[in-house]
Design an enzyme around this catalytic site. Structure first.
Site, PDB file in Angstrom:
ATOM      1  N   TYR A 195      -0.565  -3.266  14.095  1.00  0.00           N
ATOM      2  CA  TYR A 195      -1.511  -2.609  13.193  1.00  0.00           C
ATOM      3  C   TYR A 195      -2.459  -1.712  13.987  1.00  0.00           C
ATOM      4  CZ  TYR A 195      -4.955  -2.068   9.457  1.00  0.00           C
ATOM      5  OH  TYR A 195      -5.807  -1.554   8.519  1.00  0.00           O
ATOM      6  N   ASP A 228      -2.680  -3.259   3.426  1.00  0.00           N
ATOM      7  CA  ASP A 228      -3.003  -3.254   4.857  1.00  0.00           C
ATOM      8  C   ASP A 228      -4.089  -4.280   5.130  1.00  0.00           C
ATOM      9  OD1 ASP A 228      -1.153  -1.364   5.424  1.00  0.00           O
ATOM     10  OD2 ASP A 228      -2.553   0.229   5.955  1.00  0.00           O
ATOM     11  N   GLU A 245       0.814  -1.224   0.000  1.00  0.00           N
ATOM     12  CA  GLU A 245       0.000   0.000   0.000  1.00  0.00           C
ATOM     13  C   GLU A 245       0.841   1.265   0.000  1.00  0.00           C
ATOM     14  OE1 GLU A 245      -3.624   1.590   2.761  1.00  0.00           O
ATOM     15  OE2 GLU A 245      -3.636  -0.520   2.208  1.00  0.00           O
TER      16      GLU A 245
END
Length: 662
Positions: free
Chosen positions: A305, A103, A7
């Protein structure tokens, strides 16, 4: 050749280094049988209305609702994006396989799927699904690649969300702009944006309309301790003085002393919203700044994350926790006591059933060096919270002393910490970080002297006048909580359950929604407080369709989208229902009777402004023909058999006016 697509360029470089793609090329890295390329977040977006048909370029009520037969995507208009997409397209055209390294979430899935669709990729696709960017996590992820089909429900939920936001945003924005904005100002409407603005406007109105009222509180001081009457709040001064006179010069008796032991468990680990709340309360950071900072810490491999809505860890993380604690450099005084014993495993921390795509935000154990001041503070919050969940509970004793003067009962409460447990990690900062009601808790934790049941003595009564206070303005911290727990604004229990989990918007989007309200000048900051501007207030007033500015619509959507993600609801059915709902909203607003009254007043005002000077006989006979249409501002008035109307009525302008009815 296997093509990996990440990403961001920084993420792609980390992946390329781990898998041996070390040769730098134009827009990608290559080596060891891999080509690693990247996007810049969103490269593609849903098409604009006029991409489907030229007639939708014109903002007109007659063109609403705009509902494409089939939604399409296009590249975002940007030269850099077009150049990078050309590289991606060429790589995918010749690829033997693709690894989606986006992601690991709904938005990340949508971003990469759209790019692959636009590039017309036909080869098999695998999915890299990891919760941290450490070398170990990347290596393990490549050893356990998933088939992309496993994430089809996640993609469908993301696609439905994007289509739903397009249908509502495009149609409602044009609907209100044309009908009420008179094409002079864009009135932006959004599924998440508008209810959020309504929360701020409604709170502001409560404050503006608040009428403070006096009340009197009866209390007394006995042995330098303040006791408050249990029924000592009076609405009139006369009532208070009557009770005050009853107890003056009378002895104070201690009627009961109660001591209860209490246990306070460590606070939950952070999800994104709770981290944003604490950063705003403690440091004044905006939700957007906190999100960008924790995202940077994730990309630097220091935290896991960040765009998560759970405060739990899955059970398989527990064996790795000692290693993480050992790696937390600079926190050794806090971690040392934990490393000499078996770590406790609490259900408040480890619960696989409450973890979906990702677990709570925790440090990875990688040494944190070269951090900015903001990064240090955010990292410190995450790390201390992770450490404290392995500490013992805080043990305390609550003392309640009851007293009486004549028939008036009094009470005083105090709290003593017996064993601080996890609170030692925060020391004096504990209340400010872990409790929204820090001042109240501080009051409760005052230490009382020793009292004995039956003792008595003199006291000093007081009757204090106080005033009721209005609710407080929203700050970003309290607004985020309101967005997260929006179920309290909805009566329907099923919708409340849906909102309790997801609230208004997703955790990853709430910061962006708040920033959008600022950019559109709907809200402003006054120190930490968020206030609606005149424009924002007017927009909420204009919107007559309550569903557009309530939490209910979001509750309906979030429940169905979650069900789509878990294969409990059909995506096609969701879109069909949404199309019908948008059509009904359009028709209701167009037929709104209050609109006619607004227009009648506009006509009267515009008639006075538009009446030409008395120079021409023709103008005197028909003073309105040829004047500018007050609705669209582009056409001119023409006379029909029964009324004046805009010359652009064939293009959708609905302005009509009968002089005799004004």
């Amino acid at each position: 050749m296997i093509v990996c697509i990440a990403e961001k360029p920084s993420v792609a470089k980390d992946i390329a280094r781990i898998i041996g793609a070390t040769a730098s090329k134009n827009g990608y890295m290559e080596g060891n049988g891999y080509q690693v390329t990247w996007t810049f977040g969103h490269l593609c977006t849903l098409k604009e209305p006029d991409d489907y048909t030229p007639v939708w370029k014109q903002w007109s009520l007659s063109m609403l609702p705009m509902i494409p037969q089939r939604f399409g995507i296009k590249l975002i208009e940007d030269d850099g994006i077009k150049r990078q997409f050309a590289v991606i397209e060429q790589l995918m055209r010749n690829a033997d396989g693709i690894i989606n390294c986006g992601d690991a979430g709904q938005e990340g899935e949508l971003i990469q799927r759209w790019v692959m669709q636009k590039a017309q990729a036909t080869c098999p696709v695998k999915r890299l699904w990891i919760s941290s960017m450490t070398d170990e996590a990347i290596r393990e992820g490549f050893m356990t690649l998933k088939d992309q089909a496993q994430y089809d429900p996640l993609y469908r939920a993301g696609l439905c969300r994007a289509i739903g936001d397009w249908l509502l945003g495009m149609n409602a924005t044009r609907l209100y702009t044309v009908k009420y904005g008179r094409n002079r100002q864009v009135l932006s409407i959004g599924r998440v944006q508008t209810p959020t603005l309504a929360l701020i406007v409604n709170r502001q109105r409560e404050i503006d309309n608040f009428q403070p009222e006096p009340y009197w509180v009866l209390a007394t001081i006995y042995r330098e301790t303040l006791f408050t009457a249990t029924k000592g709040k009076f609405t009139t001064k006369e009532e208070g003085e009557k009770s005050f006179e009853r107890i003056i010069d009378k002895p104070f008796f201690v009627t009961d002393v109660q001591k209860k032991k209490g246990v306070e468990a460590p606070p939950h680990l952070y999800d994104l919203t709770s981290l944003q709340v604490d950063c705003n309360k403690k440091y004044g950071y905006s939700a957007d700044l906190t999100l960008k900072t924790i995202q940077t810490l994730y990309e630097r491999k220091l935290t896991t994350y960040p765009r998560v809505d759970t405060q739990y860890l899955s059970d398989d993380i527990y064996p790795n926790c000692p290693t993480i604690l050992k790696g937390l450099k600079g926190f050794e005084p806090m971690t040392a006591p934990l490393l000499t014993t078996t770590l406790k495993k609490s259900k408040k921390v480890f619960d696989t059933s409450k973890v979906t795509d990702h677990h709570a935000i925790i440090p990875t154990g990688v040494a944190a060096n070269g951090l900015t001041d903001i990064e240090k503070k955010v990292y410190d919050l995450v790390t201390r919270r992770f450490i404290c969940v392995f500490y013992p509970d805080c043990l305390f004793t609550t003392t309640t002393v009851l007293g009486k003067v004549e028939e008036v009962e009094f009470k005083a409460t105090g709290k003593q910490i017996q064993q601080p447990g996890w609170r030692i990690i925060y020391s004096k900062e504990a209340n400010a970080i872990t409790d929204d009601n820090a001042s109240k808790k501080e009051e409760e934790e005052k230490t009382l002297p020793e009292f004995t049941k039956g003792e008595s003595g003199p006291h000093k009564p007081t009757l204090t006048e106080k005033w009721t206070t209005p609710p407080k303005y929203y700050t970003e911290a309290t607004l985020l909580r309101a967005m997260e727990t929006a179920g309290k604004f909805v009566d329907d229990e099923e919708l409340r359950a849906a909102l309790k989990e997801n609230g208004i918007g997703r955790p990853s989007s709430r910061a962006g929604i708040i920033e959008t309200l600022f950019k559109r000048h709907y809200i402003r900051r006054e120190r930490k407080n968020l206030l609606a501007t005149e424009t924002g207030i007017q927009l909420i007033d204009i919107i007559q369709e309550e569903l557009l500015k309530s939490c209910e619509l979001t509750g309906i959507w979030e429940k169905k989208l979650r069900d789509i993600e878990h294969l409990r609801y059909d995506a096609a059915q969701f879109i069909d229902e949404l199309k019908l709902q948008i059509s009904e909203i359009v028709q209701q607003v167009i037929s709104d009777p209050s609109y006619r009254n607004i227009r009648a007043q506009d006509v009267e005002n515009d008639k006075k402004k538009a009446t030409p000077k008395k120079k021409s006989v023709a103008v005197k006979k028909d003073p309105y023909v040829g004047t500018t249409c007050p609705l669209c501002g582009k056409g001119v008035l023409v006379k029909g058999k029964t009324a004046y109307g805009c010359s652009r009525w064939r293009e959708g302008c609905t302005y009509r006016w009968k002089p005799e009815t004004t």
